[in-house]
Design an enzyme around this catalytic site. Structure first.
Site, PDB file in Angstrom:
ATOM      1  N   HIS A 289       0.847  -1.207   0.000  1.00 47.61           N
ATOM      2  CA  HIS A 289       0.000   0.000   0.000  1.00 47.61           C
ATOM      3  C   HIS A 289       0.880   1.253   0.000  1.00 47.61           C
ATOM      4  CE1 HIS A 289      -3.963   1.987   0.791  1.00 47.61           C
ATOM      5  NE2 HIS A 289      -3.098   2.996   0.944  1.00 47.61           N
TER       6      HIS A 289
ATOM      7  N   HIS B 136       1.594   5.360  -2.169  1.00 47.86           N
ATOM      8  CA  HIS B 136       1.112   6.407  -3.094  1.00 47.86           C
ATOM      9  C   HIS B 136       2.320   7.024  -3.784  1.00 47.86           C
ATOM     10  CE1 HIS B 136      -3.137   6.484  -1.708  1.00 47.86           C
ATOM     11  NE2 HIS B 136      -2.573   5.953  -0.635  1.00 47.86           N
TER      12      HIS B 136
ATOM     13  N   GLU C 189     -11.144   4.156   6.398  1.00 47.86           N
ATOM     14  CA  GLU C 189      -9.992   4.848   6.990  1.00 47.86           C
ATOM     15  C   GLU C 189     -10.562   6.045   7.741  1.00 47.86           C
ATOM     16  OE1 GLU C 189      -7.083   6.439   4.312  1.00 47.86           O
ATOM     17  OE2 GLU C 189      -5.651   6.869   5.911  1.00 47.86           O
TER      18      GLU C 189
HETATM   19 ZN   LIG Z   1      -3.464   5.042   0.996  1.00 50.70          ZN
END
Ligand SMILES: [Zn+2]
Length: 433
Positions: free
Chosen positions: A57, A59, A213
């Site tokens: 995970h 970005h 989240e």
């Molecule tokens: Zn993320």
């Protein structure tokens, strides 16, 4: 003659010391003593040799952008998303590619050779998608980079996000993403989960949602995700990322939910560095930690893998592509401090990440891939404790990176002149393996 022999290595499962013979891109043999010569020998006496680290995970379209165009003052997820919205119109493909390649250099030096990166597809033009498709091609010889089509601003909340998501999949993005808790309503969030799961099923793709989240105990999209995963038979192709709200669910609901997650076969990816810093921000005291229920998910048989999420971007100003730092934070923030759990934390950033990403089993074994990391630590728990130096990083039988061991020279009366931090490994502690 062999290509490489690694001498007297400890393996993560407790085997060792063993020699590891490498021929081409495969492990030819593992044995206590291999009487052969090789073009190159690596002395790993007393050191751990492990599979490459995995980050399921991340970005990469935002990484190393810290300070552009300003800093996140509140430190919250929502200001991070707003700040990213300010930065997006300023992005150029060249700048995104350059930052991503620099990040990949750092990742290789840290033994991190498989990364799943979300890429924002909520607004056109798809600068991040174009840039990261190019980066994926350039780093393919040394990093398995998977891209997730991530509608950061919401599949339904952002105009044309679905159209852009489909287009990015057509361009070659690997995985379907989403963010149900950021849609306008709970109903829209649930609808987005169903729609995204159907897109993944129709196209035979994996699905990885930023799911719940949030600190909101009523954010329950993971329930819909488990349902859709089971209904469509997607199983291990699905990942629920973050699921921090599960921290705040009441125990009764969690006890119903976790078996549904296990039944679906989906993976769960908590991101300890980010969850511990972004969650609980609106609490006074006591302040929630925000990590999902890792021990309970593990006990139910769910594949849990820790991710890093961010390095020096609008959401997190620290980070160093170090998955041992991630595991270390997981141990603290969950918390999970038994020898068994700390050993598992190491597995969560190696094998479990590979499983969540649908990659082949990276376990070091005869006939397995000659991709591995030599660490300045004797076993997995020591590696987590010290966030151990990566002495050598190999991929497909090639040494990609070397780092000198961390050794101190002391000037203390009557004390040793040199100090190797790995020598502080406990002699009496029993390791689970
Ligand atoms: Zn993320």
């Amino acid at each position: 003659m062999l290509d490489i022999i690694i001498r007297q290595a400890n393996l993560p499962d407790g085997q060792g010391p063993v020699d590891i013979a490498i021929q081409g891109d495969k492990i030819a043999e593992i044995a206590p003593r291999i009487d052969a010569t090789a073009r190159e020998e690596i002395d790993a006496t007393g050191r751990l040799v492990c599979p490459p680290f995995t980050d399921p995970h991340f970005h990469m379209d935002a990484t190393l952008s810290l300070g552009l165009p300003r800093m996140n003052v509140s430190g919250t997820l929502l200001e991070g998303i707003a700040l990213w919205g300010e930065l997006k119109p300023l992005l150029t493909p060249e700048a995104v590619i350059e930052r991503a390649l620099r990040y990949c250099d750092l990742a290789v030096s840290q033994g991190l050779l498989a990364i799943r990166s979300h890429v924002d597809v909520s607004t056109a033009p798809l600068v991040g998608v174009e840039a990261l498709l190019e980066v994926r091609k350039q780093v393919a010889p040394y990093i398995d980079l998977q891209l997730v089509a991530f509608p950061q601003d919401g599949l339904y909340r952002a105009e044309k996000a679905e159209e852009n998501l489909i287009r990015s999949l057509d361009m070659g993005v690997d995985v379907v993403g989403g963010i149900p808790h950021f849609e306008r309503t709970m109903a829209d969030g649930a609808r987005s989960v169903t729609r995204l799961a159907e897109i993944a099923a129709d196209r035979g793709l994996m699905l990885d949602l930023h799911c719940d989240e949030s600190d909101d105990p009523m954010s329950r999209h993971v329930e819909t995700l488990a349902y859709e995963t089971t209904r469509l038979g997607l199983g291990g192709r699905v990942t629920a990322s973050h699921v921090t709200a599960m921290h705040s669910y009441d125990n009764y609901y969690a006890s119903k939910l976790i078996p549904l997650i296990a039944e679906s076969g989906m993976n769960v990816v908590p991101n300890p560095l980010i969850n511990i810093t972004l969650q609980g921000r609106s609490d006074t005291y006591p302040r929630r930690r925000g990590l999902t229920r890792v021990p309970e998910l593990r006990a139910a048989g769910v594949n849990v893998a820790f991710g890093q999420d961010c390095t020096m971007d609008p959401w997190y100003s620290l980070g160093s592509a170090d998955m041992l730092e991630v595991a270390h934070m997981g141990v603290h923030a969950v918390p999970m401090t038994s020898r068994e759990a700390m050993d598992w934390a190491f597995t969560s950033v190696t094998q479990n990440g590979a499983k969540a990403m649908g990659l082949p089993d990276p376990t070091i074994r005869p006939g397995g891939p000659a991709s591995m990391v030599v660490l300045q630590a004797k076993d997995p728990i020591e590696a987590v404790r010290m966030k151990a130096t990566r002495l050598a990083v190999l991929k497909h039988g090639k040494v990609l990176s070397r780092t000198a061991p961390r050794l101190a020279t002391l000037s203390l009366p009557g004390r040793p002149e040199t100090l190797d931090p790995a020598d502080y490994a406990p002699v009496s502690a029993e390791n689970p393996t």
